[in-house]
Design a protein around this motif. Structure first.
Motif, PDB file in Angstrom:
ATOM      1  N   ALA A  14     -29.440 -55.018 -32.942  1.00 34.42           N
ATOM      2  CA  ALA A  14     -30.280 -55.984 -33.581  1.00 34.42           C
ATOM      3  C   ALA A  14     -29.202 -57.035 -33.984  1.00 34.42           C
ATOM      4  O   ALA A  14     -28.036 -56.905 -34.228  1.00 34.42           O
ATOM      5  CB  ALA A  14     -30.978 -55.486 -34.849  1.00 34.42           C
ATOM      6  N   GLU A  15     -29.910 -58.180 -34.037  1.00 33.72           N
ATOM      7  CA  GLU A  15     -28.985 -59.630 -34.451  1.00 33.72           C
ATOM      8  C   GLU A  15     -29.368 -59.858 -35.903  1.00 33.72           C
ATOM      9  O   GLU A  15     -30.702 -60.187 -35.949  1.00 33.72           O
ATOM     10  CB  GLU A  15     -29.129 -60.449 -33.581  1.00 33.72           C
ATOM     11  N   PHE A  16     -28.686 -59.870 -36.820  1.00 33.21           N
ATOM     12  CA  PHE A  16     -29.055 -60.206 -38.091  1.00 33.21           C
ATOM     13  C   PHE A  16     -29.403 -61.858 -38.225  1.00 33.21           C
ATOM     14  O   PHE A  16     -28.732 -62.598 -37.972  1.00 33.21           O
ATOM     15  CB  PHE A  16     -27.892 -60.045 -39.148  1.00 33.21           C
ATOM     16  N   THR A  55     -35.563 -58.827 -38.103  1.00 35.30           N
ATOM     17  CA  THR A  55     -35.215 -58.717 -36.709  1.00 35.30           C
ATOM     18  C   THR A  55     -34.643 -57.145 -36.527  1.00 35.30           C
ATOM     19  O   THR A  55     -34.414 -56.635 -35.354  1.00 35.30           O
ATOM     20  CB  THR A  55     -33.984 -59.377 -36.680  1.00 35.30           C
ATOM     21  N   VAL A  56     -34.910 -56.325 -37.522  1.00 28.80           N
ATOM     22  CA  VAL A  56     -34.076 -55.039 -37.496  1.00 28.80           C
ATOM     23  C   VAL A  56     -35.759 -54.025 -37.438  1.00 28.80           C
ATOM     24  O   VAL A  56     -36.413 -54.136 -38.284  1.00 28.80           O
ATOM     25  CB  VAL A  56     -33.239 -54.614 -38.776  1.00 28.80           C
ATOM     26  N   ASN A 103     -23.521 -56.436 -36.371  1.00 28.10           N
ATOM     27  CA  ASN A 103     -23.879 -55.286 -36.168  1.00 28.10           C
ATOM     28  C   ASN A 103     -23.203 -54.820 -34.898  1.00 28.10           C
ATOM     29  O   ASN A 103     -23.071 -55.148 -33.853  1.00 28.10           O
ATOM     30  CB  ASN A 103     -25.262 -55.385 -35.416  1.00 28.10           C
ATOM     31  N   PRO A 104     -22.403 -53.387 -35.263  1.00 33.68           N
ATOM     32  CA  PRO A 104     -22.774 -52.507 -36.265  1.00 33.68           C
ATOM     33  C   PRO A 104     -21.861 -53.282 -37.632  1.00 33.68           C
ATOM     34  O   PRO A 104     -21.043 -53.744 -37.530  1.00 33.68           O
ATOM     35  CB  PRO A 104     -21.940 -51.412 -35.928  1.00 33.68           C
ATOM     36  N   LEU A 105     -22.666 -52.955 -38.962  1.00 36.16           N
ATOM     37  CA  LEU A 105     -22.266 -53.410 -40.079  1.00 36.16           C
ATOM     38  C   LEU A 105     -21.234 -52.434 -40.608  1.00 36.16           C
ATOM     39  O   LEU A 105     -21.579 -51.642 -40.948  1.00 36.16           O
ATOM     40  CB  LEU A 105     -23.177 -53.812 -40.876  1.00 36.16           C
ATOM     41  N   ASP A 106     -20.006 -52.781 -40.727  1.00 38.52           N
ATOM     42  CA  ASP A 106     -19.132 -51.970 -41.281  1.00 38.52           C
ATOM     43  C   ASP A 106     -18.594 -52.229 -42.564  1.00 38.52           C
ATOM     44  O   ASP A 106     -17.966 -53.538 -42.736  1.00 38.52           O
ATOM     45  CB  ASP A 106     -17.557 -51.936 -40.468  1.00 38.52           C
ATOM     46  N   ILE A 107     -18.971 -51.521 -43.602  1.00 34.63           N
ATOM     47  CA  ILE A 107     -18.958 -51.833 -44.806  1.00 34.63           C
ATOM     48  C   ILE A 107     -17.476 -51.408 -45.622  1.00 34.63           C
ATOM     49  O   ILE A 107     -17.419 -51.344 -46.817  1.00 34.63           O
ATOM     50  CB  ILE A 107     -20.161 -51.548 -45.933  1.00 34.63           C
ATOM     51  N   ILE A 108     -16.913 -51.048 -44.597  1.00 28.32           N
ATOM     52  CA  ILE A 108     -15.096 -50.609 -44.890  1.00 28.32           C
ATOM     53  C   ILE A 108     -15.297 -49.091 -45.610  1.00 28.32           C
ATOM     54  O   ILE A 108     -16.039 -48.721 -46.391  1.00 28.32           O
ATOM     55  CB  ILE A 108     -14.401 -51.783 -45.761  1.00 28.32           C
TER      56      ILE A 108
END
Length: 704
Positions: A326-328, A373-374, A348-353
C-alpha cells in the motif's frame, strides 16, 4: 435435501456395541460421550450395564426408542447390517458406523457395504461410514469417536476422507490453540459424502470456515453445484492429496496426456469456489484467518515493524504474492512523521525503529489502519525491553476491532510470543514466526474475496447443427472407428467453428481437383486413425503447389506404409494454407474426467505443445467469462494481445471457439478426448486446422 440436524444436534444417542472392556472401541466411544449434554444409551446383549448405565440387548428394547436421534455402531462387521436395520425399524434417522471391514476389505467387505447401503435406502437413513472415526460437535459435547484427543471449541468445521488425518490434525491443532465446531470422518462413504456434509454446514451459523481433506470426489458436478452455493457466504478450504497425472500415459490426445487428474481437481475446486491448500499448515493458516478476520476489501497491504530485517522479509513475500504494498496518503504522512525519529523514512514497510515503545506502536498502527489506501496490515515485532508482547497483542487486537480491517501478526520470539499468540487469538488474529506465512494468510483472504465477488453466468447456447454432428459421430462408430482425425472436420463446422477450405481425397487425381478448387499452395495431411502424430512420420506437407499435389499424395501414402504397414489409411486431407505470419498457433482440447466430466484446455499449440505445456483448464460447460479468463492465464497471452508490435489477435474469436467446443462435448458426453491443434488465431479471426478425437462407443450408443 438430506436433513442432517439429528446427526450433529442429537439429544439421545444409542451406542450399539458399548462395553467396559479395556482397549475396545465401544469403551472409547462411551468415554468420549461422557461430556455429552444429552442421553447416552448403551446397547449390548452381553452386558447389563456399561459405565453405570443400564445396557439393553438391542435397540428395539430401549424404552421410548423412537426418541433416539443417533445410533453409533461399533459391532463386528458381519452383524452391522442387522443392527442398522433394527435402528431403522424403531425410527432412528442417523447412524454412524465406525466398524471397519467393508468395501476396503475385498469381495466380502464389498458385499457387506452393498447390504448396508440397501438397508439405508430402505429406511431412509443418514449413514456416516462405515470404517470411519465418527462425528464430533463441540457445542453440545457430542464426541462419538474413539479418538484420544478431544478438540477445543471453535468455528472451523472439519470433514475428512481419512480418519488418520483427523486424528493427527486434531492433536496438531489442539497444541496450537485451534478449535473446531464440528468434525466428521467420512470413511467409505456408503451413503453420506462430502457434498452432504458441506451442504449441511453451509447453513450452520456456528461454522465460519469449512476445512476438507479430500482424496477423491465421486460426483464432481454435484460437488461444484453445492460448493458454489456454500462458498458464497462460508469459505471452504480443501487439501487434495494425490497430485499425480494418473492415467496420462494411456491418453490418445495432447490434452489427455497433459491433463492429469490433479489438473481436473484444480479446475473443479476453482469452479466450485473452494480454496485449495497444498499442506496442513497452509490449510489451517487459511482457515484461521478466514474464520477470525474480516474481509480484505482491497489487496493493498501495509507492514508496521520495529525491526528492519523482518520488514524486508514481509515486503519480499508481498511482492511475490498477488498482494501489493500500500502507498500511504499524503494526509497520513504528518501523523507518522511526528512518531518517528528525525530522518526516518515514512514509507511502506513502516519501520518505527527498534527503540519504539508501546505508545509509538499504538499510534503508528492506528494511523496506518485508518488510511483509506490500506486494506490490511502485517504487524511485526522483535522482543525489546520497552514493552511486553502481551501488551502489544492487546493493542493490536483493540485497534483491529476499532478499524475493522484484517490484521496478522508476527511477534517473533519464544514463550513470550506464545503467550501473546493466545491473547491475539481472542481477537481472531493469528500470529506467525515467519512473515511469509503471515502474508500467505492475507492472500487467502484476497482469494476468498475473489470467490464472493465472482459472478456465475450460464454458458452461452449457440445455434448449432447437433443432428449433423450426431450423424458424423454415429457413422464413424458404425464403421468401427473410435479415433477420428481431420476426416471429421465437419463436426467442427456443424458447431460453427471456422475450418480451412478443403476435403479428404481418396486418390491423387481427387487431391489435385480439391487443390485447384482451393487455389494457390495447399497443405496435405495423411488421414489415419492409427497415426496420431502425423508430423513425426512426415505425414504432413505444407505449401504444396497444385502441380505437385498428386505426387505428394503418393509420397505421403508411402511414408505411412513405411511407418506402419498395418495402419488404416483413409486418404489424404487437402487444405487451404493458413496465413501464419501474423497468427499464433494455439490448442483447444478436451479430456473427459471420471469425477468432474469434461475438462477444457486452452494454450500455446502447434508442435511445441508438449515442450512448453503453457495451458489453462476449466471444467465444462464454461461461460463466456470463464473462456475469456483462460485466454489471459497462459504465459503466451501477450502474444495474443499484440506483443512487440504484432497486431492483436481475435480474442473474441478464441473465446467463442472455446465456448462452442464446450457446448459440443456437453451435448455429446461420449467424446472422451478432443484436440483442435492448431487453432490458428490471427487479427481477423480463428481457424481450426487439425482435429483429433476419441469417442466412447458404448456411451455414444446410449446418447442416440
Amino acid at each position: 435435501m438430506t436433513d442432517l440436524s439429528g446427526l450433529f444436534d442429537a439429544k439421545r444417542i444409542a451406542v450399539i456395541g458399548a462395553t467396559d472392556r479395556e482397549g475396545s472401541t465401544g469403551r472409547a466411544v462411551m468415554e468420549n460421550l461422557s461430556e455429552f449434554d444429552g442421553d447416552v444409551v448403551p446397547i449390548n446383549p452381553n452386558r447389563n450395564t456399561v459405565r453405570g448405565k443400564t445396557c439393553y440387548a438391542e435397540i428395539g428394547r430401549v424404552p421410548n426408542a423412537t426418541s433416539i436421534d443417533l445410533a453409533v455402531v461399533v459391532v463386528p462387521p458381519h452383524v452391522v447390517a442387522t443392527v442398522v436395520r433394527q435402528a431403522g425399524q424403531v425410527g432412528v434417522s442417523n447412524v454412524v458406523v465406525i466398524t471397519a471391514g467393508f468395501g476396503e476389505r475385498g469381495t466380502e467387505g464389498q458385499r457387506r457395504e452393498r447390504e448396508l447401503r440397501e438397508v439405508a435406502e430402505q429406511y431412509d437413513l443418514n449413514v456416516l461410514g462405515p470404517n470411519c472415526v465418527g462425528v464430533i460437535n463441540t457445542s453440545n459435547g457430542l464426541n462419538a469417536t474413539f479418538l484420544r484427543t478431544a478438540p477445543r471449541d471453535g468455528s472451523i468445521s472439519l470433514v475428512s476422507q481419512s480418519g488418520a488425518f483427523i486424528s493427527a490434525a486434531l492433536g496438531w491443532a489442539t497444541q496450537r490453540g485451534i478449535g473446531f465446531n464440528n468434525v466428521v470422518s467420512l470413511g467409505n462413504e456408503a451413503v453420506l459424502d462430502e457434498v452432504d456434509i458441506i451442504r449441511e454446514w453451509g447453513s450452520d451459523p456456528e461454522t465460519d470456515v469449512i476445512l476438507a481433506y479430500l482424496e477423491d470426489i465421486d460426483d464432481g458436478q454435484a460437488f461444484i453445484e453445492t460448493a458454489r452455493e456454500v462458498t458464497a457466504h462460508t469459505p471452504v478450504v480443501a487439501i487434495k492429496s494425490g497430485r499425480t497425472k494418473a492415467g496420462a500415459a494411456a491418453a490418445a490426445s495432447h490434452t489427455g496426456s497433459i491433463a492429469g487428474s490433479d489438473q481436473a481437481y484444480r479446475a473443479g475446486l476453482d469452479k466450485a469456489g473452494v480454496l485449495r491448500a497444498m499442506n496442513i499448515q497452509e490449510a489451517f493458516d487459511a482457515a484461521r484467518i478466514l474464520g477470525g478476520q474480516p474481509r480484505l476489501e482491497r489487496d493493498d497491504v501495509a507492514v508496521v515493524t520495529n525491526g528492519g530485517g523482518p520488514g524486508v522479509l514481509a515486503t519480499d513475500a508481498i511482492d511475490e504474492s498477488r498482494l501489493t504494498m500500500a502507498e500511504f496518503e499524503e494526509d497520513v504522512h504528518p501523523t507518522l512523521e511526528t512518531l518517528l525519529p528525525d530522518g526516518a523514512d515514512v514509507a511502506n514497510p513502516l519501520d518505527i525503529i527498534g527503540d519504539a515503545d508501546l505508545d509509538r506502536f499504538r499510534r503508528a498502527l492506528d494511523a496506518v489502519l485508518g488510511a483509506d489506501t490500506v486494506g490490511g496490515v502485517v504487524v511485526l515485532s522483535v522482543p525489546t525491553a520497552l514493552f511486553e508482547f502481551e501488551e502489544l497483542a492487546e493493542v493490536v487486537g483493540e485497534l483491529q476491532r476499532r478499524h475493522g480491517k484484517p490484521v496478522v501478526a508476527c511477534l517473533m520470539g519464544g514463550e513470550e510470543a506464545d503467550r501473546a499468540a493466545q491473547a491475539l487469538a481472542t481477537y481472531g488474529i493469528p500470529n506467525y514466526f515467519d512473515p511469509t506465512r503471515a502474508v500467505s494468510s492475507l492472500e487467502a483472504l484476497a482469494a476468498y474475496e475473489d470467490v464472493t465477488d465472482r459472478a456465475y453466468a450460464a454458458p452461452t447456447e449457440f445455434d448449432v447443427d447437433q443432428e449433423r454432428a450426431r450423424e458424423i459421430l454415429s457413422t464413424s462408430i458404425d464403421r468401427g472407428r473410435e479415433q477420428l482425425g481431420v476426416e471429421a472436420m465437419e463436426l467442427l463446422e456443424a458447431y460453427g467453428i471456422p475450418t480451412p477450405a478443403g476435403g479428404v481425397a481418396a486418390d491423387g487425381q481427387e487431391a489435385e481437383r480439391i487443390a485447384q478448387e482451393i487455389g494457390g499452395q495447399v497443405v496435405l495431411k495423411i488421414v489415419s486413425p492409427d497415426i496420431l502424430h502425423k508430423s513425426d512420420i512426415g505425414g504432413v506437407e505444407v505449401g504444396v503447389p497444385s502441380e505437385d499435389v498428386a505426387d505428394t499424395y503418393h509420397t505421403l501414402l508411402d511414408r505411412a506404409a513405411s511407418h506402419d504397414p498395418e495402419a488404416t489409411v483413409l486418404g489424404v486431407q487437402v487444405q487451404a494454407l493458413a496465413d501464419i505470419d501474423e497468427s499464433t498457433e494455439t490448442i483447444v482440447g478436451v479430456k473427459r474426467d471420471a469425477q468432474f466430466g469434461h475438462l477444457l484446455m486452452f494454450g500455446l499449440g502447434g508442435i511445441f505443445v508438449h515442450i512448453f505445456e503453457d495451458t489453462s483448464f476449466r471444467v465444462a460447460p464454461v461461460s463466456e467469462q470463464e473462456a475469456r479468463e483462460m485466454t489471459t492465464e497462459i504465459q503466451a497471452a501477450p502474444m495474443l494481445r499484440g506483443a512487440r508490435g504484432r497486431e492483436p489477435a481475435d480474442i473474441d474469436g478464441v473465446v467463442e471457439t472455446l465456448q462452442r467446443i464446450s457446448q459440443l462435448v456437453t451435448d455429446f458426453p461420449a467424446i472422451e478426448e478432443l484436440d483442435v491443434n492448431p487453432l490458428v488465431v490471427g487479427p481477423d479471426g480463428v481457424c481450426a486446422v487439425d482435429l483429433r478425437l476419441t469417442v466412447d462407443r458404448d456411451a455414444l450408443s446410449t446418447d442416440r
